[in-house]
Design a protein around this motif. Structure first.
Motif, PDB file in Angstrom:
ATOM      1  N   HIS A  68      -3.797   8.469  -1.545  1.00  0.00           N
ATOM      2  CA  HIS A  68      -3.922   9.455  -0.469  1.00  0.00           C
ATOM      3  C   HIS A  68      -2.546   9.724   0.129  1.00  0.00           C
ATOM      4  CE1 HIS A  68      -8.370   9.431  -0.210  1.00  0.00           C
ATOM      5  NE2 HIS A  68      -8.227   8.198  -0.662  1.00  0.00           N
ATOM      6  N   PHE A  69      -2.346  10.963   0.557  1.00  0.00           N
ATOM      7  CA  PHE A  69      -1.097  11.343   1.216  1.00  0.00           C
ATOM      8  C   PHE A  69      -1.371  11.487   2.712  1.00  0.00           C
ATOM      9  CE2 PHE A  69      -0.470  12.581  -3.143  1.00  0.00           C
ATOM     10  CZ  PHE A  69       0.869  12.265  -3.385  1.00  0.00           C
ATOM     11  N   ILE A  70      -0.804  10.587   3.493  1.00  0.00           N
ATOM     12  CA  ILE A  70      -0.942  10.660   4.950  1.00  0.00           C
ATOM     13  C   ILE A  70       0.245  11.446   5.480  1.00  0.00           C
ATOM     14  CG2 ILE A  70      -1.034   9.353   7.103  1.00  0.00           C
ATOM     15  CD1 ILE A  70      -2.365   7.099   5.642  1.00  0.00           C
ATOM     16  N   GLU A  71      -0.037  12.636   5.979  1.00  0.00           N
ATOM     17  CA  GLU A  71       1.006  13.506   6.518  1.00  0.00           C
ATOM     18  C   GLU A  71       1.160  13.258   8.020  1.00  0.00           C
ATOM     19  OE1 GLU A  71       2.913  15.472   4.880  1.00  0.00           O
ATOM     20  OE2 GLU A  71       1.935  15.704   2.922  1.00  0.00           O
ATOM     21  N   VAL A  82      -0.188   6.510  -0.125  1.00  0.00           N
ATOM     22  CA  VAL A  82      -0.755   5.167   0.029  1.00  0.00           C
ATOM     23  C   VAL A  82      -1.926   4.978  -0.920  1.00  0.00           C
ATOM     24  CG1 VAL A  82      -0.043   5.069   2.450  1.00  0.00           C
ATOM     25  CG2 VAL A  82      -2.325   5.873   1.879  1.00  0.00           C
ATOM     26  N   ALA A  83      -2.154   3.716  -1.287  1.00  0.00           N
ATOM     27  CA  ALA A  83      -3.294   3.345  -2.137  1.00  0.00           C
ATOM     28  C   ALA A  83      -3.612   1.882  -1.899  1.00  0.00           C
ATOM     29  CB  ALA A  83      -2.989   3.599  -3.609  1.00  0.00           C
ATOM     30  N   THR A  84      -4.900   1.582  -1.784  1.00  0.00           N
ATOM     31  CA  THR A  84      -5.332   0.195  -1.599  1.00  0.00           C
ATOM     32  C   THR A  84      -6.363  -0.235  -2.634  1.00  0.00           C
ATOM     33  OG1 THR A  84      -7.005   0.967  -0.014  1.00  0.00           O
ATOM     34  CG2 THR A  84      -4.909   0.221   0.899  1.00  0.00           C
ATOM     35  N   GLU A  85      -6.941   0.731  -3.382  1.00  0.00           N
ATOM     36  CA  GLU A  85      -7.965   0.397  -4.363  1.00  0.00           C
ATOM     37  C   GLU A  85      -7.431   0.565  -5.785  1.00  0.00           C
ATOM     38  OE1 GLU A  85     -10.408   2.297  -0.894  1.00  0.00           O
ATOM     39  OE2 GLU A  85      -8.700   2.965  -2.075  1.00  0.00           O
ATOM     40  N   ASP A  86      -8.163   0.012  -6.722  1.00  0.00           N
ATOM     41  CA  ASP A  86      -7.800   0.079  -8.133  1.00  0.00           C
ATOM     42  C   ASP A  86      -8.058   1.490  -8.656  1.00  0.00           C
ATOM     43  OD1 ASP A  86      -7.494  -0.140 -10.859  1.00  0.00           O
ATOM     44  OD2 ASP A  86      -8.573  -2.038 -11.024  1.00  0.00           O
ATOM     45  N   PRO A  87      -7.023   2.229  -9.087  1.00  0.00           N
ATOM     46  CA  PRO A  87      -7.223   3.607  -9.567  1.00  0.00           C
ATOM     47  C   PRO A  87      -8.038   3.681 -10.850  1.00  0.00           C
ATOM     48  CG  PRO A  87      -4.974   2.885  -9.974  1.00  0.00           C
ATOM     49  CD  PRO A  87      -5.611   1.821  -9.145  1.00  0.00           C
ATOM     50  N   ASN A  88      -8.234   2.554 -11.543  1.00  0.00           N
ATOM     51  CA  ASN A  88      -9.073   2.551 -12.738  1.00  0.00           C
ATOM     52  C   ASN A  88     -10.556   2.478 -12.398  1.00  0.00           C
ATOM     53  OD1 ASN A  88      -6.919   2.532 -14.704  1.00  0.00           O
ATOM     54  ND2 ASN A  88      -6.529   0.408 -14.109  1.00  0.00           N
ATOM     55  N   LEU A  89     -10.869   2.061 -11.160  1.00  0.00           N
ATOM     56  CA  LEU A  89     -12.257   1.922 -10.744  1.00  0.00           C
ATOM     57  C   LEU A  89     -12.665   3.006  -9.754  1.00  0.00           C
ATOM     58  CD1 LEU A  89     -12.422  -1.958 -10.224  1.00  0.00           C
ATOM     59  CD2 LEU A  89     -12.979  -0.642 -12.271  1.00  0.00           C
ATOM     60  N   LYS A  90     -11.726   3.478  -8.959  1.00  0.00           N
ATOM     61  CA  LYS A  90     -12.017   4.486  -7.947  1.00  0.00           C
ATOM     62  C   LYS A  90     -11.193   5.741  -8.219  1.00  0.00           C
ATOM     63  CE  LYS A  90     -12.054   5.457  -2.992  1.00  0.00           C
ATOM     64  NZ  LYS A  90     -11.408   6.767  -3.122  1.00  0.00           N
ATOM     65  N   TRP A 132       0.812  -1.218   0.000  1.00  0.00           N
ATOM     66  CA  TRP A 132       0.000   0.000   0.000  1.00  0.00           C
ATOM     67  C   TRP A 132       0.845   1.267   0.000  1.00  0.00           C
ATOM     68  CZ3 TRP A 132       1.622   2.202   4.437  1.00  0.00           C
ATOM     69  CH2 TRP A 132       1.935   1.369   5.526  1.00  0.00           C
ATOM     70  N   LEU A 133       2.151   1.169   0.279  1.00  0.00           N
ATOM     71  CA  LEU A 133       3.035   2.341   0.271  1.00  0.00           C
ATOM     72  C   LEU A 133       3.566   2.526  -1.146  1.00  0.00           C
ATOM     73  CD1 LEU A 133       4.272   4.538   2.056  1.00  0.00           C
ATOM     74  CD2 LEU A 133       6.232   3.024   2.421  1.00  0.00           C
ATOM     75  N   ILE A 134       3.083   3.543  -1.844  1.00  0.00           N
ATOM     76  CA  ILE A 134       3.389   3.717  -3.269  1.00  0.00           C
ATOM     77  C   ILE A 134       4.809   4.205  -3.492  1.00  0.00           C
ATOM     78  CG2 ILE A 134       2.647   4.817  -5.408  1.00  0.00           C
ATOM     79  CD1 ILE A 134       0.655   2.866  -4.159  1.00  0.00           C
ATOM     80  N   LYS A 135       5.251   5.182  -2.676  1.00  0.00           N
ATOM     81  CA  LYS A 135       6.588   5.744  -2.847  1.00  0.00           C
ATOM     82  C   LYS A 135       7.240   5.930  -1.484  1.00  0.00           C
ATOM     83  CE  LYS A 135       5.628   8.362  -7.111  1.00  0.00           C
ATOM     84  NZ  LYS A 135       5.568   9.711  -7.727  1.00  0.00           N
ATOM     85  N   GLY A 136       8.596   5.949  -1.490  1.00  0.00           N
ATOM     86  CA  GLY A 136       9.332   6.250  -0.276  1.00  0.00           C
ATOM     87  C   GLY A 136       9.388   5.092   0.700  1.00  0.00           C
ATOM     88  N   THR A 137       9.691   5.427   1.956  1.00  0.00           N
ATOM     89  CA  THR A 137       9.828   4.421   3.004  1.00  0.00           C
ATOM     90  C   THR A 137       8.991   4.816   4.210  1.00  0.00           C
ATOM     91  OG1 THR A 137      11.680   5.477   4.165  1.00  0.00           O
ATOM     92  CG2 THR A 137      12.219   4.089   2.241  1.00  0.00           C
ATOM     93  N   LEU A 138       8.871   3.899   5.158  1.00  0.00           N
ATOM     94  CA  LEU A 138       8.113   4.163   6.373  1.00  0.00           C
ATOM     95  C   LEU A 138       8.762   5.241   7.228  1.00  0.00           C
ATOM     96  CD1 LEU A 138       7.148   0.509   7.426  1.00  0.00           C
ATOM     97  CD2 LEU A 138       5.734   2.179   6.216  1.00  0.00           C
TER      98      LEU A 138
END
Length: 801
Positions: free
Chosen positions: A57-60, A44-52, A31-37
């Motif tokens: 989302h950027f969690i700051e 983060v992303a958990t859903e299909d970007p073609n459907l939703k 679910w972590l698209i770029k970078g590190t923890l």
């Protein structure tokens, strides 16, 4: 003074952060698209970007947290930034595995909990070890996050600093002028953005800083709408939002072993779930109701939305087509002249149309002081008001969430073999996949309008989203937000005020239960009857059967399939199947579980609408503002009388608690309507108070009538009354009949219609049939009236401020 957290050295902060976050078992989660923890911003992303739409989302984590601009990444907040990351991580990882948007929202709520705790000089999460603190915070958050984090105190403190010269209001250049830097103001107050403040506090702040510096056009427009909103409703949260907030506490407690560096010190849910606690907070509110839209205001808003979509949209779309034909390669002055020529003849007239539409340009005009004039520009008409009218219809008659509406695609309407329309939509929660929802023709028309409205933008950007717009002139992007546009639409169409003179603040999530309200109130408000001309094939009774009865059957089937899939997974695991095979079987079982949960939620939403509608009606009966007749109606009145007397006794026995009769009665009434349903009979004769118990069904007159026509086995196999056999004769002799004022009005009108028909020179048989039907209805009304008795005691209401 307010300290901002426990003192921790930079060396300790660095080692603590790296040691705890760097030791998490999954350092490269999917679910972590770029970078590190270890980064402070997680994409983060958990859903299909073609459907939703907006699946990422950027969690700051390094957000403003303490007054004076201190962020969570500051050395003094070493414990809290680790807690923030561990909280988000445990949300996104199994066994929770929530959606990215849910994790994003929950983390925002966690940060507000931290802001409140820091404002109270509590250095650590483990200091939250007092039940009183939990109750105070939960009750405050019920009024909105801004109240819970001391929003008014923060505003007053900032304005005092400005007055004393200790703080200078930040400004930034915008459109050739200097305007107040709202983001900088929010950061200084230690909050994420100013919109989290209570509405009145936000307005007070804007007016105060607006005396010294210029505000932006959006802030000016927001201030102009503030006075129309009901103060007590401006920030109050819904049951689901308050439940989600309380679940933050629960999640912190359940995962305290993971957060050993600073575990929460109090478990507030030993005997109750977060939803039960949230319901308790809301039921004890002064108004005694949740944030559901009042029926009269909702009917008015929907009526105006229908007029925009069916009556005003053709002229708007035709004018927009002409504007798109204006050449984009001509000088600005020449282009403006052509725009004025196109708009010279544009006008809208009728209920809900803007009072004044700017004739001299595409954008809203400004006066000499740079403030927006009280006119509506064509740009607002086309890309703010019209899309909102469409969104209202979609939200109302498909019960979709805001993000699900935002994720609709241009080809989202399909028709089945019978030609009935369905909406293909992304399901935000539980299912997290595409599903089909039955819809009326008004939703089809709303989608058609949006398809034409956004065609220009989809072609330009190569995307497929339905709510994607682009202005017709050169570089003219449109940023549409349903939340803000909904308030603007309600203001323009002139939604009437509540009984106390305030104006309701509409929010997208409030429409989710309105399809149930339509069913339960459609005979009460004439505007709902008038909607039938627009709704075409929409039948609330069919919707109810789909939502409840069909959902129950689907739920049983899905449970069986889920159990079978889990059994197949267990057998494959015992047989030591391949990892791919086990993964596929596990995914299948999980999909069935999500589908079952989604189906159950769909039925639960409808039932919540039923409870809200019944509460409103029974409350009116208890106060003497409404009649309730019929055999079951008389029984309900006796129950209401007993509840009123119980509430009165409780108040008299415990005067030190400061309870009111109305407050105690509201709690008893919610319990009553939750356990006893009464359904409107589709033809409007009455309401039916028959439940699903076999003993009750055997006494249902409509089933007895059906048994005489079909066979006696009906009484043994029925699971609900069959209102297809409901007539005045049948309901007049039924023990479960409830008659309300709207039923009597409708029946009295039907008597007049039948008598008029009887006078037509068609045939003697025709006249006799109508005379007989008029007499049957008259006898039904007389029977209910003869058996009626007035309430022996009525609820004493508190005076409203």
């Amino acid at each position: 003074m307010h300290s901002d957290n426990a003192r921790t050295s930079p060396r300790t902060q660095l080692s603590l952060h790296e040691r705890l976050i760097g030791a998490l078992p999954n350092q490269s989660p999917r679910w972590l698209i770029k970078g590190t923890l270890l980064d402070h911003t997680w994409q983060v992303a958990t859903e299909d970007p073609n459907l939703k739409r907006n699946a990422e989302h950027f969690i700051e984590h390094a957000v403003p947290i303490g007054y004076g601009g201190r962020r969570l990444s500051h050395v003094e907040h070493a414990l809290d930034i680790v807690t923030s990351k561990l909280f988000s991580y445990t949300q996104l990882e199994p066994p929770y595995s929530v959606a990215a948007g849910t994790a994003f929202q929950n983390t925002l709520m966690l940060h507000n909990l931290m802001r409140w705790r820091i404002w109270l000089d509590l250095p650590r999460m483990q200091d939250l070890n007092n039940e009183d603190l939990f109750l105070v915070h939960g009750a405050a958050f019920k009024q909105g996050a801004g109240v819970a984090i001391g929003g008014w105190d923060r505003v007053n403190r900032l304005l005092q600093e400005v007055q004393e010269g200790a703080y200078e209001i930040p400004t930034r250049g915008k459109h050739g002028a200097s305007v107040v830097g709202l983001d900088e103001l929010a950061a200084h107050m230690g909050i994420a953005h100013l919109r989290v403040l209570p509405a009145n506090a936000y307005g007070h702040l804007l007016r105060a800083v607006g005396e010294r510096h210029r505000l932006g056009p959006k802030s000016e427009a927001w201030l102009s709408r503030l006075d129309r909103a009901a103060p007590e409703r401006q920030a109050e949260v819904s049951l689901s939002t308050l439940t989600n907030f309380l679940q933050v506490w629960q999640h912190l407690w359940a995962n305290r072993a993971v957060m050993k560096h600073d575990p929460i010190g109090y478990n507030p849910f030993q005997d109750q779930s977060p939803r039960q606690r949230a319901t308790e907070f809301l039921v004890e509110a002064d108004e005694g109701r949740t944030g559901s839209i009042p029926s009269a205001q909702a009917c008015f808003l929907i009526d105006r939305a229908l007029r925009w979509v069916f009556e005003y949209a053709p002229a708007i779309l035709e004018t927009l087509k002409c504007l798109r034909a204006v050449p984009g390669n001509v000088p600005n002055r020449a282009q403006r002249k052509l725009v004025v020529e196109v708009l010279a003849n544009f006008q809208l007239s009728g209920p809900g149309a803007p009072e004044r539409i700017a004739r001299d340009g595409f954008f809203r005009t400004s006066n000499a002081n740079g403030q927006a004039e009280s006119v509506t520009s064509f740009r607002e008409v086309a890309f703010d008001l019209l899309p909102t009218a469409c969104a209202i219809l979609i939200a109302t008659f498909s019960a979709r969430r805001k993000e699900e509406i935002n994720s609709l695609q241009h080809d989202c309407v399909v028709r089945d073999a019978e030609g009935e329309p369905w909406l293909v939509t992304w399901i935000e929660k539980l299912l997290q996949d595409i599903d089909r929802i039955p819809i009326p023709e008004c939703v089809v028309r709303a989608v058609e309008v949006l398809v034409e409205l956004g065609e220009h933008a989809r072609e330009a950007r190569g995307e497929k989203w339905l709510f994607l717009f682009k202005g017709p002139l050169r570089e003219d992007p449109v940023h549409y937000q349903f939340d803000e546009a909904l308030k603007h639409f309600a203001d323009v169409v002139g939604v009437p005020p509540l009984e106390n003179g305030n104006f309701w603040t509409f929010k997208p999530h409030q429409f989710r239960r309105f399809f149930a309200i339509v069913y339960y109130h459609r005979f009460r408000y004439r505007s709902l009857t008038a909607l039938s001309a627009f709704l075409k094939h929409f039948n609330p009774g069919v919707t109810r059967r789909y939502v409840t009865e069909a959902a129950k059957g689907a739920l049983a089937r899905l449970r069986e399939e889920a159990e079978a899939a889990m059994q197949r997974h267990a057998e494959a695991k015992a047989a030591r199947a391949s990892a791919e095979r086990l993964s596929a079987l596990k995914a299948s079982a999980d999909a069935y579980k999500r589908a079952a949960a989604f189906t159950k939620q769909r039925a639960a939403d409808f039932d919540e609408g039923r409870i809200d509608a019944e509460f409103e009606r029974c409350f009116a009966v208890a106060t003497g503002a409404e009649q309730m007749l019929g055999p079951r109606g008389e029984w309900c009145k006796r129950q209401l009388e007993e509840m009123i007397l119980d509430a009165r006794r409780n108040v008299e026995l415990e005067p030190e608690r400061g309870l009111s009769e109305e407050k105690v009665f509201n709690k008893l009434l919610y319990q009553f309507v939750g356990a006893h349903a009464f359904e409107p009979v589709p033809n409007g004769y009455c309401y039916c108070g028959c439940g699903s118990d076999a003993s009750e069904l055997r006494r249902a007159a409509c089933l007895i009538e059906k048994a005489a026509a079909v066979g006696p086995e009906v009484l043994e196999t029925a699971t609900a009354p069959d209102h297809a056999y409901a007539t005045p004769d049948v309901c007049g002799g039924c023990a479960w009949t409830i008659q309300m004022s709207e039923n009597r009005s409708m029946l009295e009108e039907q008597i007049i219609v039948h008598l008029r028909q009887a006078q037509r020179p068609v045939s003697e048989h025709f006249s006799q049939a109508h005379m007989a039907q008029a007499e049957r209805i008259r006898q039904f009304l007389a029977k209910c009236t003869d058996e009626a008795r007035p309430m022996s005691v009525t609820l004493r209401r508190r005076p409203r401020a």
